[in-house]
Enzyme design. Structure first.
Site, PDB file in Angstrom:
ATOM      1  N   HIS B 312       0.855  -1.187   0.000  1.00  0.00           N
ATOM      2  CA  HIS B 312       0.000   0.000   0.000  1.00  0.00           C
ATOM      3  C   HIS B 312       0.895   1.243   0.000  1.00  0.00           C
ATOM      4  O   HIS B 312       0.677   2.163  -0.763  1.00  0.00           O
ATOM      5  CB  HIS B 312      -0.945  -0.034   1.201  1.00  0.00           C
ATOM      6  CG  HIS B 312      -2.008   1.007   1.138  1.00  0.00           C
ATOM      7  ND1 HIS B 312      -2.880   1.111   0.089  1.00  0.00           N
ATOM      8  CD2 HIS B 312      -2.319   2.027   1.995  1.00  0.00           C
ATOM      9  CE1 HIS B 312      -3.697   2.140   0.298  1.00  0.00           C
ATOM     10  NE2 HIS B 312      -3.373   2.704   1.434  1.00  0.00           N
ATOM     11  N   GLU B 323       2.735  -0.854   8.129  1.00  0.00           N
ATOM     12  CA  GLU B 323       2.791  -1.830   7.041  1.00  0.00           C
ATOM     13  C   GLU B 323       4.114  -2.606   7.058  1.00  0.00           C
ATOM     14  O   GLU B 323       4.121  -3.821   6.819  1.00  0.00           O
ATOM     15  CB  GLU B 323       2.588  -1.135   5.688  1.00  0.00           C
ATOM     16  CG  GLU B 323       2.442  -2.138   4.545  1.00  0.00           C
ATOM     17  CD  GLU B 323       1.946  -1.511   3.260  1.00  0.00           C
ATOM     18  OE1 GLU B 323       1.879  -0.270   3.170  1.00  0.00           O
ATOM     19  OE2 GLU B 323       1.639  -2.282   2.330  1.00  0.00           O
ATOM     20  N   HIS B 347      -1.345   8.498  -5.031  1.00  0.00           N
ATOM     21  CA  HIS B 347      -2.392   7.734  -4.349  1.00  0.00           C
ATOM     22  C   HIS B 347      -3.654   7.871  -5.192  1.00  0.00           C
ATOM     23  O   HIS B 347      -4.172   8.961  -5.378  1.00  0.00           O
ATOM     24  CB  HIS B 347      -2.605   8.281  -2.947  1.00  0.00           C
ATOM     25  CG  HIS B 347      -3.310   7.325  -2.038  1.00  0.00           C
ATOM     26  ND1 HIS B 347      -4.144   6.326  -2.508  1.00  0.00           N
ATOM     27  CD2 HIS B 347      -3.302   7.201  -0.678  1.00  0.00           C
ATOM     28  CE1 HIS B 347      -4.617   5.640  -1.469  1.00  0.00           C
ATOM     29  NE2 HIS B 347      -4.124   6.144  -0.361  1.00  0.00           N
TER      30      HIS B 347
END
Lengths: 91, 419
Positions: B312, B323, B347
């Protein structure tokens, strides 16, 4: 129906609704031009904005897909003629 | 211990076509060229908000003419919906999917979007409040979050399902995964899936800037510095750029794909979604790890078989930290090559899961791993094998993973395998 009014209607149909220029004849009805009730309402809004007028609701039900371009042009000419001089009150 | 949700878990679903509109390009060839070179599409955009003085923001726009995309409904298209149509038409063309060639009662649309027609909605609000003009009769149909779903269903004549998913940054990963479940369960045979997002308008960008998640850029910054402003997993990371994109895939049951002689691009092997259930923005590494393990279980694969993870990787301080921890927990320290391609395409919110699955699939196809551009020095507290600087060769790559972790705590993980 003035020719300039009809020309303006045609240009809105061609530019915004992807109608063939040749198909936009005065006697053509809006449903013949492929405008469904939704597209028809968008079209009436667009031409009202172009002419800076409102066609009174009792003169045109935009869901009447049988309206011809000539009829719509006449209603627009009437609305333009009935309009007070621009910004006269505000000046 | 991962739970297998159905007897058909572990059954791969065929992917027979892909299409994209993105900051990296609108063909797979252009997408690959930028992806593996780590070529950034991020640039500065000033915020045109009268009376409010805000610094510019980093954005990754797509080169795309939305006026060229005709709507089957004739409703004016929001830019995100136009992108959805273009990407899906490309995917269907690549899959050689002929509309009359199969039972459209068994065709579904599964599509993700984070903010729907946000750009058009902002424009219509300006129309009313600033320009004093009327709303259009079609404003609702242009801006509703399922507008792409509705138009795609008309384009393809889908009669089996038309479902929209709005779970922020995980939207399109969830849409793809739920379509996979529907095919496995036998509800449908074919699905057009993916996601789209376009919201690079002043009001939306200022909203994201106000959350302090966008990488700060100098008012008169040079273009190279702006292009490199998103640095995932770097010690000096400072946030992301927002981008706009759409990516689409054609999913089919293996039986359906083989019955029409379709070429398999890759296989969708596993999917899982869950929720952190902890905080609206703070990610939870335990929730992420559960999602990754469940996706592996769904695919019937051990962590050691995964040769690449498209993370991500938003380049925020807490996001990357959580993460890195979850990746190390699932795979072991520095055990799986990882990159975040958000560094170059930004993004993409509702389109992110689909575009990043495409990036992972292109890694499978090319047997090389895209780099995490701009990340000079990995955060020393992260025990991950980050692919940096240049693409890494990966001969024999067989299985890849793409993960999406959303505001609201929704986690979605997809596993793809060589066909």
């Amino acid at each position: 129906m003035t020719s300039s009014t009809f020309a303006a209607l045609s240009s809105v149909l061609v530019e915004q609704f992807h109608v063939d220029a040749g198909a936009a004849r005065p006697e053509a009805t809006l449903d013949q031009l492929g405008l469904d009730s939704l597209a028809l309402m968008e079209f009436v809004f667009a031409v009202e904005d172009r002419f800076n007028v409102r066609i009174p609701e009792d003169r045109l039900d935009p869901r009447q897909a049988g309206v011809t371009l000539a009829h719509l042009a006449r209603l627009l000419d009437e609305a333009v003629a009935a309009k007070p001089p621009r910004d006269a009150a505000a000046a | 211990m991962p739970l297998l949700p159905s007897a058909r878990a572990g059954t791969p679903v065929a992917v027979t076509g892909a299409g994209v509109v993105s900051p990296l390009g609108n063909t797979l060839a252009a997408f690959d060229a930028a992806l593996f070179a780590g070529r950034s599409a991020v640039r500065a955009q000033s915020l045109d908000l009268p009376g409010i003085d805000l610094p510019p923001v980093p954005v990754a726009p797509a080169e795309f003419d939305s006026a060229a995309e005709l709507a089957p409904s004739r409703v004016p298209l929001d830019r995100a919906t136009a992108m959805a149509l273009a990407a899906a038409r490309s995917a269907a063309a690549a899959a050689e999917l002929v509309p009359d060639g199969f039972d459209r009662d068994r065709l579904g649309i599964f599509w993700g979007s984070g903010m729907g027609g946000a750009a058009t909605f902002e424009a219509t609000c300006r129309t009313v409040y600033a320009d004093r003009r009327r709303m259009r009769p079609t404003s609702v149909l242009t801006t509703m979050p399922n507008a792409p779903v509705a138009e795609l269903a008309l384009v393809f004549g889908a009669r089996g399902a038309a479902l929209g998913y709005a779970c922020a940054c995980a939207s399109s990963a969830v849409a793809i995964g739920e379509a996979m479940r529907a095919i496995r369960a036998g509800w449908i045979d074919v699905a057009i899936v993916g996601g789209s997002e376009s919201m690079l308008t002043p009001g939306v960008l200022a909203s994201w800037q106000a959350m302090r998640v966008l990488a700060p850029i100098a008012a008169a910054g040079d273009a190279a510095a702006v292009a490199a402003s998103c640095r995932p997993f770097a010690v000096d990371r400072a946030g992301f750029a927002l981008g706009e994109a759409a990516a689409a895939f054609v999913l089919e049951s293996p039986e359906h794909a083989s019955s029409r002689g379709a070429t398999l691009q890759f296989a969708l092997a596993g999917y899982a979604t869950n929720c952190d259930g902890v905080h609206i923005t703070n990610p939870d590494s335990a929730g992420q790890a559960r999602a990754m393990r469940a996706a592996l279980g769904d695919a019937g694969l051990d962590p050691g078989t995964i040769g690449y993870l498209n993370a991500h990787g938003t380049a925020t301080l807490p996001g990357d930290a959580a993460e890195a921890e979850s990746i190390a927990a699932v795979f072991g320290a520095r055990a799986v090559p990882v990159s975040s391609t958000k560094a170059i395409h930004g993004h993409l919110l509702g389109a992110g899961g689909a575009v990043e699955l495409l990036a992972a699939a292109r890694a499978l196809a090319g047997e090389r791993l895209p780099p995490t551009a701009h990340t000079g020095a990995l955060d020393p507290s992260f025990a991950i094998d980050l692919v940096t600087d240049t693409a890494r060769p990966a001969p024999g790559l067989r299985h890849v993973m793409s993960s999406s972790f959303a505001f609201g705590g929704t986690n979605a993980v997809l596993v793809a395998s060589r066909a």
